[in-house]
Design a protein around this motif. Sequence first.
Motif, mmCIF file in Angstrom:
data_model
loop_
_atom_site.group_PDB
_atom_site.id
_atom_site.type_symbol
_atom_site.label_atom_id
_atom_site.label_comp_id
_atom_site.label_asym_id
_atom_site.label_seq_id
_atom_site.Cartn_x
_atom_site.Cartn_y
_atom_site.Cartn_z
ATOM 1 N N PRO A 99 0.820 -0.762 0.296
ATOM 2 C CA PRO A 99 -0.140 0.226 -0.297
ATOM 3 C C PRO A 99 0.764 1.521 0.009
ATOM 4 N N GLY A 100 1.675 1.108 0.932
ATOM 5 C CA GLY A 100 2.793 2.181 1.001
ATOM 6 C C GLY A 100 3.586 2.902 -0.245
ATOM 7 N N GLN A 101 3.468 2.246 -1.363
ATOM 8 C CA GLN A 101 3.628 2.191 -2.933
ATOM 9 C C GLN A 101 3.151 3.171 -3.547
ATOM 10 N N LEU A 102 1.766 2.883 -3.096
ATOM 11 C CA LEU A 102 0.874 2.632 -4.387
ATOM 12 C C LEU A 102 0.167 4.412 -3.700
ATOM 13 N N SER A 103 0.040 4.891 -4.953
ATOM 14 C CA SER A 103 -1.204 6.081 -4.351
ATOM 15 C C SER A 103 -2.660 6.238 -4.013
ATOM 16 N N GLY A 104 -2.724 7.140 -3.860
ATOM 17 C CA GLY A 104 -4.070 7.371 -3.177
ATOM 18 C C GLY A 104 -5.909 6.569 -3.521
ATOM 19 N N GLY A 105 -5.607 6.964 -5.109
ATOM 20 C CA GLY A 105 -6.484 5.990 -6.070
ATOM 21 C C GLY A 105 -6.386 4.184 -5.810
ATOM 22 N N GLN A 106 -5.040 4.112 -6.172
ATOM 23 C CA GLN A 106 -4.770 3.022 -6.808
ATOM 24 C C GLN A 106 -4.757 1.409 -5.556
ATOM 25 N N LYS A 107 -4.342 2.645 -4.024
ATOM 26 C CA LYS A 107 -5.276 1.565 -2.929
ATOM 27 C C LYS A 107 -6.932 2.093 -2.939
ATOM 28 N N GLN A 108 -7.594 2.431 -3.412
ATOM 29 C CA GLN A 108 -9.101 2.691 -3.309
ATOM 30 C C GLN A 108 -9.485 1.602 -4.312
ATOM 31 N N ARG A 109 -8.533 1.400 -5.106
ATOM 32 C CA ARG A 109 -8.987 -0.148 -5.704
ATOM 33 C C ARG A 109 -8.288 -0.532 -5.204
ATOM 34 N N VAL A 110 -7.437 -1.225 -5.167
ATOM 35 C CA VAL A 110 -6.575 -2.728 -4.106
ATOM 36 C C VAL A 110 -7.946 -2.858 -3.095
ATOM 37 N N ALA A 111 -8.337 -2.009 -2.759
ATOM 38 C CA ALA A 111 -10.156 -2.228 -1.543
ATOM 39 C C ALA A 111 -11.220 -2.653 -1.879
ATOM 40 N N ILE A 112 -11.513 -2.350 -3.473
ATOM 41 C CA ILE A 112 -12.951 -1.855 -4.045
ATOM 42 C C ILE A 112 -12.156 -4.241 -4.435
ATOM 43 N N ALA A 113 -11.263 -4.021 -5.221
ATOM 44 C CA ALA A 113 -10.947 -5.520 -5.428
ATOM 45 C C ALA A 113 -11.289 -6.946 -4.510
ATOM 46 N N ARG A 114 -10.595 -6.114 -3.412
ATOM 47 C CA ARG A 114 -10.971 -7.139 -2.540
ATOM 48 C C ARG A 114 -12.473 -7.118 -1.691
ATOM 49 N N ALA A 115 -12.905 -6.301 -1.880
ATOM 50 C CA ALA A 115 -14.595 -6.142 -1.438
ATOM 51 C C ALA A 115 -15.252 -6.988 -3.047
ATOM 52 N N LEU A 116 -14.310 -7.285 -4.066
ATOM 53 C CA LEU A 116 -15.169 -8.066 -5.373
ATOM 54 C C LEU A 116 -14.582 -9.386 -5.504
ATOM 55 N N TYR A 117 -14.146 -9.875 -4.023
ATOM 56 C CA TYR A 117 -12.967 -11.114 -4.078
ATOM 57 C C TYR A 117 -14.039 -12.247 -4.421
ATOM 58 N N ARG A 118 -15.021 -12.481 -3.428
ATOM 59 C CA ARG A 118 -15.867 -13.051 -2.782
ATOM 60 C C ARG A 118 -17.639 -13.192 -4.148
ATOM 61 N N ARG A 119 -16.938 -12.037 -4.621
ATOM 62 C CA ARG A 119 -17.844 -12.128 -6.073
ATOM 63 C C ARG A 119 -19.358 -11.838 -5.375
ATOM 64 N N PRO A 120 -19.793 -10.580 -4.174
ATOM 65 C CA PRO A 120 -20.653 -9.921 -4.305
ATOM 66 C C PRO A 120 -21.976 -9.772 -5.321
ATOM 67 N N ARG A 121 -23.322 -9.348 -4.302
ATOM 68 C CA ARG A 121 -24.259 -8.579 -5.372
ATOM 69 C C ARG A 121 -24.268 -7.753 -4.760
ATOM 70 N N LEU A 122 -23.815 -7.253 -3.526
ATOM 71 C CA LEU A 122 -24.438 -5.386 -3.575
ATOM 72 C C LEU A 122 -22.696 -4.866 -2.557
#
Length: 225
Positions: free
Chosen positions: A139-162
Amino acid sequence: MIRLRNLSRVYGQGPSATAALRDICLEIPEGAFATVVGTSGSGKTTLLNILGGLDSGYLGEAQVAGRELRALTDRERSAYRNETVGFVFQHFALLEHLTALQNVALPAFFANAREPAPERRAAEVLARVGLGERLHSYPGQLSGGQKQRVAIARALYRRPRLILADEPTGNLDTATGAQIISLFEELNREDQITVVVVTHEDFLFKNVTCKVRLEDGRQVEGAPC
Ligand SMILES: Nc1ncnc2c1ncn2[C@@H]1O[C@H](COP(=O)(O)OP(=O)(O)OP(=O)(O)O)[C@@H](O)[C@H]1O
Ligand SMILES: [Mg+2]
């Protein structure tokens, strides 16, 4: 997808009690893109916490995917939080000592049914959010926008419907925030994920199908009962 009937939430008791939500009635259909706006203290996070199964101390009805959230058993509630819903926060909530890939694969450790190939799935969702080249960055090597993309990827990981996002652009400059919003809109459109975003910048959203405005715990805009 989401059906709220006379939803109220009171914190505390007696003279110091705070009514954080008052009689909210709302329907957010499957596949909708909803924004929740309102001044500080108007009840936005309270609403998201209830929708995410994090708070069942409410009055009234809160149904998601046909199920009353308060009635879930502990086991069902954790399955709901881990599998049906993906959370995204303002402050990213990434672990600094783990790479992007490891941060994203983290939900696998909390799941009952383990992902057969956690790292492959993590790489897949990171590629989905445009970070296929940064799998091993911290995370320390990523920009704010990239960090948020990682967080979104983490949210997508389990294939959520919401997806429930609480001010996901609050820590980003306007241009970067607009890119993150486009990503949510793309996930909604292409992957049919229902999205509920708390925001102060609803003017940046292009494809909102449902707009909720809270004032002092009351819904002053949005579909009535
Ligand atoms: N755990 C709690 N205990 C007591 N009161 C609380 C608690 N959480 C929130 N509140 C109160 O409930 C009201 C709604 O808070 P909430 O956090 O939902 O607002 P918000 O719209 O998310 O605000 P912000 O834009 O600042 O994040 C506020 O008056 C707040 O002080
Ligand atoms: Mg809040």
